[in-house]
Design a protein around this motif. Structure first.
Motif, PDB file in Angstrom:
ATOM      1  N   ILE A  40      -9.302   4.969   8.191  1.00 36.43           N
ATOM      2  CA  ILE A  40      -8.634   3.844   7.514  1.00 36.43           C
ATOM      3  C   ILE A  40      -7.588   4.384   6.529  1.00 36.43           C
ATOM      4  CG2 ILE A  40      -9.025   2.000   5.809  1.00 36.43           C
ATOM      5  CD1 ILE A  40     -11.632   1.395   7.405  1.00 36.43           C
ATOM      6  N   LYS A  41      -7.963   5.456   5.829  1.00 31.92           N
ATOM      7  CA  LYS A  41      -6.998   6.089   4.914  1.00 31.92           C
ATOM      8  C   LYS A  41      -5.806   6.646   5.703  1.00 31.92           C
ATOM      9  CE  LYS A  41      -9.746   7.422   0.911  1.00 31.92           C
ATOM     10  NZ  LYS A  41      -9.050   6.651  -0.100  1.00 31.92           N
ATOM     11  N   ALA A  42      -6.124   7.213   6.860  1.00 33.40           N
ATOM     12  CA  ALA A  42      -5.048   7.773   7.700  1.00 33.40           C
ATOM     13  C   ALA A  42      -4.070   6.669   8.112  1.00 33.40           C
ATOM     14  CB  ALA A  42      -5.640   8.448   8.924  1.00 33.40           C
ATOM     15  N   TRP A  43      -4.620   5.487   8.455  1.00 35.05           N
ATOM     16  CA  TRP A  43      -3.749   4.363   8.856  1.00 35.05           C
ATOM     17  C   TRP A  43      -2.896   3.885   7.670  1.00 35.05           C
ATOM     18  CZ3 TRP A  43      -1.284   2.296  12.561  1.00 35.05           C
ATOM     19  CH2 TRP A  43      -0.835   0.967  12.511  1.00 35.05           C
ATOM     20  N   GLN A  44      -3.530   3.889   6.506  1.00 31.94           N
ATOM     21  CA  GLN A  44      -2.784   3.457   5.309  1.00 31.94           C
ATOM     22  C   GLN A  44      -1.678   4.458   4.948  1.00 31.94           C
ATOM     23  OE1 GLN A  44      -6.109   3.111   2.698  1.00 31.94           O
ATOM     24  NE2 GLN A  44      -6.533   0.984   3.215  1.00 31.94           N
ATOM     25  N   HIS A  45      -1.898   5.723   5.281  1.00 38.08           N
ATOM     26  CA  HIS A  45      -0.905   6.758   4.959  1.00 38.08           C
ATOM     27  C   HIS A  45      -0.204   7.255   6.223  1.00 38.08           C
ATOM     28  CE1 HIS A  45      -3.648   6.865   1.494  1.00 38.08           C
ATOM     29  NE2 HIS A  45      -2.555   7.115   0.813  1.00 38.08           N
ATOM     30  N   ARG A  46      -0.081   6.387   7.212  1.00 39.23           N
ATOM     31  CA  ARG A  46       0.418   6.830   8.517  1.00 39.23           C
ATOM     32  C   ARG A  46       1.842   7.390   8.461  1.00 39.23           C
ATOM     33  NH1 ARG A  46      -0.075   1.557   8.135  1.00 39.23           N
ATOM     34  NH2 ARG A  46       1.680   0.175   8.496  1.00 39.23           N
ATOM     35  N   THR A  47       2.633   6.918   7.501  1.00 38.38           N
ATOM     36  CA  THR A  47       4.017   7.410   7.442  1.00 38.38           C
ATOM     37  C   THR A  47       4.077   8.863   6.987  1.00 38.38           C
ATOM     38  OG1 THR A  47       4.158   6.456   5.244  1.00 38.38           O
ATOM     39  CG2 THR A  47       5.118   5.169   7.044  1.00 38.38           C
ATOM     40  N   LEU A  49       1.829  11.139   7.935  1.00 33.13           N
ATOM     41  CA  LEU A  49       1.167  12.012   8.913  1.00 33.13           C
ATOM     42  C   LEU A  49       2.185  12.677   9.835  1.00 33.13           C
ATOM     43  CD1 LEU A  49      -1.879   9.822  10.008  1.00 33.13           C
ATOM     44  CD2 LEU A  49      -1.807  11.609   8.287  1.00 33.13           C
ATOM     45  N   ARG A  50       1.913  13.927  10.138  1.00 35.39           N
ATOM     46  CA  ARG A  50       2.740  14.670  11.097  1.00 35.39           C
ATOM     47  C   ARG A  50       1.827  15.180  12.213  1.00 35.39           C
ATOM     48  NH1 ARG A  50       5.653  12.280   8.873  1.00 35.39           N
ATOM     49  NH2 ARG A  50       7.429  12.715   7.556  1.00 35.39           N
ATOM     50  N   GLN A  51       2.374  15.180  13.424  1.00 37.08           N
ATOM     51  CA  GLN A  51       1.549  15.524  14.575  1.00 37.08           C
ATOM     52  C   GLN A  51       0.909  16.911  14.429  1.00 37.08           C
ATOM     53  OE1 GLN A  51       3.709  15.100  18.227  1.00 37.08           O
ATOM     54  NE2 GLN A  51       1.929  14.264  19.231  1.00 37.08           N
ATOM     55  N   LYS A  52       1.692  17.851  13.882  1.00 36.49           N
ATOM     56  CA  LYS A  52       1.203  19.238  13.804  1.00 36.49           C
ATOM     57  C   LYS A  52       0.091  19.405  12.769  1.00 36.49           C
ATOM     58  CE  LYS A  52       5.357  21.622  15.301  1.00 36.49           C
ATOM     59  NZ  LYS A  52       6.556  22.334  14.855  1.00 36.49           N
ATOM     60  N   THR A  53       0.114  18.580  11.740  1.00 37.61           N
ATOM     61  CA  THR A  53      -0.827  18.799  10.635  1.00 37.61           C
ATOM     62  C   THR A  53      -1.864  17.697  10.513  1.00 37.61           C
ATOM     63  OG1 THR A  53       0.774  17.741   9.179  1.00 37.61           O
ATOM     64  CG2 THR A  53       0.810  20.139   9.244  1.00 37.61           C
ATOM     65  N   VAL A  54      -1.883  16.800  11.499  1.00 42.17           N
ATOM     66  CA  VAL A  54      -2.767  15.631  11.355  1.00 42.17           C
ATOM     67  C   VAL A  54      -4.241  16.040  11.319  1.00 42.17           C
ATOM     68  CG1 VAL A  54      -2.852  15.035  13.813  1.00 42.17           C
ATOM     69  CG2 VAL A  54      -3.162  13.262  12.116  1.00 42.17           C
ATOM     70  N   ARG A  55      -4.616  17.040  12.139  1.00 39.18           N
ATOM     71  CA  ARG A  55      -6.027  17.472  12.161  1.00 39.18           C
ATOM     72  C   ARG A  55      -6.435  18.024  10.789  1.00 39.18           C
ATOM     73  NH1 ARG A  55      -9.381  21.524  16.094  1.00 39.18           N
ATOM     74  NH2 ARG A  55      -7.935  23.117  15.429  1.00 39.18           N
ATOM     75  N   ALA A  56      -5.560  18.878  10.239  1.00 42.32           N
ATOM     76  CA  ALA A  56      -5.848  19.445   8.921  1.00 42.32           C
ATOM     77  C   ALA A  56      -5.957  18.328   7.879  1.00 42.32           C
ATOM     78  CB  ALA A  56      -4.755  20.429   8.532  1.00 42.32           C
ATOM     79  N   TRP A  57      -5.060  17.333   7.986  1.00 40.42           N
ATOM     80  CA  TRP A  57      -5.065  16.205   7.032  1.00 40.42           C
ATOM     81  C   TRP A  57      -6.384  15.441   7.122  1.00 40.42           C
ATOM     82  CZ3 TRP A  57      -5.673  11.039   6.358  1.00 40.42           C
ATOM     83  CH2 TRP A  57      -5.094  10.457   5.246  1.00 40.42           C
ATOM     84  N   LEU A  58      -6.807  15.146   8.365  1.00 41.93           N
ATOM     85  CA  LEU A  58      -8.035  14.361   8.557  1.00 41.93           C
ATOM     86  C   LEU A  58      -9.251  15.124   8.035  1.00 41.93           C
ATOM     87  CD1 LEU A  58      -7.363  13.004  12.158  1.00 41.93           C
ATOM     88  CD2 LEU A  58      -7.481  11.630  10.078  1.00 41.93           C
ATOM     89  N   LEU A  59      -9.308  16.429   8.344  1.00 44.52           N
ATOM     90  CA  LEU A  59     -10.469  17.210   7.915  1.00 44.52           C
ATOM     91  C   LEU A  59     -10.505  17.349   6.391  1.00 44.52           C
ATOM     92  CD1 LEU A  59     -10.646  19.937  10.693  1.00 44.52           C
ATOM     93  CD2 LEU A  59     -12.133  17.981  10.374  1.00 44.52           C
TER      94      LEU A  59
END
Lengths: 181, 220
Positions: A40-47, A49-59
């Motif tokens: 849900i936080k990821a959706w709120q901050h979707r702008t 997010l970058r494809q290369k770093t999304v996994r690191a961001w989520l973890l």
């Protein structure tokens, strides 16, 4: 990012995020809640997010949420027996799946359970790194991005975690009078 | 703790490096020292077995089943909080959101267009400055000519009455004056064209033009 793209992203990363939360919290219900909150936080901050770093961001996000929850729980009750049961059930299920001969079952099962108990006793920061390295099979570089450490510091943390595991395992074996491995 | 305090220094050194030894991250000389010590030390062999058991378990950690509710509930949340669809939002998304290959290409195209527009603007501005400079030089030259003509006309006019010039000379002088007038008209016309070209009709030029009646009116 559109809704469909985001749902694909959830499908792709939900397992890793959930496993991470599960091993940190040792409780499936809390792990589920933290995983949902992370996305849900990821959706709120979707702008951002970058494809290369999304996994690191989520973890990183799930790690922070779990650490916060653990801190809150510290001031509440000790982890209940029910929580440990959930965690033990998972280990038990896995033990039966991987050990073939009946003679080895009792020793190996107990060792396995002791190792998993030892993992559960690691400090959350160390546990998180061990999970990323061993369960998620992430490279040192990727983990370093999440933890914002240098690769050398990270390697040393991982080896310290393993030593700590060995110490905990030694203690647990002394406590339970386990047979020699 | 008790166990550790009883250990020999070699055992401590060996046990400190057991994890690196298990995953094969030691250099060959350190590794051979560890191996030779392990052959003779039961305590370190026990520790090695523990380290190996941990290594085995870590490489085979059970992966719990992810509850299906996660996807369901996150999807429901996303659908109840949809992304904005305004044109401004979509335009800004090109610069801020997901690295889809299409978006990257679009970003590069827009950047290239922007750079092109800026360069073209700079080029146009440069041309305009050059034209303005030429215009000013031209105006200056015209005013000089005008001044010279006026001066000549006034001089002639003043002394004309007193001079005794025959009819032929007078006609010749008048035809020269006519020619001068034609040149002045041509210059005016070309100045008008230049003004249109540069798009910069200078007031000073107009005022000069209004004064630039090159016809020596005083000449009869």
């Amino acid at each position: 990012m559109t809704e469909d793209e985001f749902v694909l992203l959830v499908r792709k990363h939900q397992d890793q995020v959930y496993w991470h939360a599960f091993y940190l919290l040792k409780n499936s219900e809390d792990a589920k809640d933290m995983t949902q909150e992370t996305f849900i936080k990821a959706w709120q901050h979707r702008t951002k997010l970058r494809q290369k770093t999304v996994r690191a961001w989520l973890l990183k996000c799930v790690q922070n949420l779990c650490f916060n929850l653990l801190k809150r729980q510290k001031f509440q009750v000790e982890i209940s027996d029910e929580d440990d049961e959930t965690f033990e059930m998972l280990l038990h299920k896995n033990t039966h799946k991987s050990i073939p001969t009946p003679d080895e079952i009792s020793i190996k099962k107990e060792i396995k359970q002791l190792v998993h108990r030892a993992i559960g006793e690691l400090p959350p920061e160390m546990r998180s790194i061990v999970i990323m390295r061993e369960l998620d099979e992430m490279s040192y570089k990727e983990i370093a991005k999440v933890t914002k450490q240098s690769v050398n510091t990270l390697k040393s943390t991982i080896f310290r975690a393993r030593k700590k595991l060995r110490e905990i395992l030694n203690r647990l074996m002394e406590e339970t009078d386990e047979p020699e491995i | 703790m008790n166990r550790k305090s009883k250990l020999h220094k070699t055992c401590l050194d060996c046990q400190n490096l057991l994890e690196e030894y298990v995953v094969g991250e030691l250099d060959s000389s350190t590794e051979s020292k560890i191996v030779s010590h392990l052959k003779t030390c039961d305590i370190c062999q026990h520790e090695l077995r523990l380290a190996q058991a941990i290594n085995t378990e870590l490489s085979d950690l059970p992966k719990p089943q992810t509850p299906s509710e996660i996807l369901t509930e996150v999807t429901a949340y996303v659908q109840s909080h949809p992304a904005k669809r305004g044109w401004l939002h979509r335009f800004l998304n090109i610069f801020t959101s997901w690295d889809h290959p299409r978006t990257v290409i679009l970003r590069f195209s827009m950047l290239a267009c922007l750079v092109g527009i800026i360069l073209f603007g700079v080029h146009l501005n440069h041309q305009k400055v050059i034209a303005e400079q030429a215009m000013n030089d031209f105006n200056y030259a015209v005013s000089k000519i005008q001044y010279a003509f006026n001066k000549t006309g006034m001089g002639v006019n003043d002394s004309f009455a007193s001079l005794k010039i025959d009819e032929a000379s007078r006609r010749a002088f008048q035809s020269t004056t006519m020619a001068t007038s034609n040149v002045a008209t041509a210059i005016d016309r070309s100045l008008g064209i230049l003004d249109k070209l540069t798009g910069n009709v200078s007031n000073s030029h107009n005022s000069q033009n209004s004064d630039s009646n090159l016809q020596p009116t005083s000449i009869q």
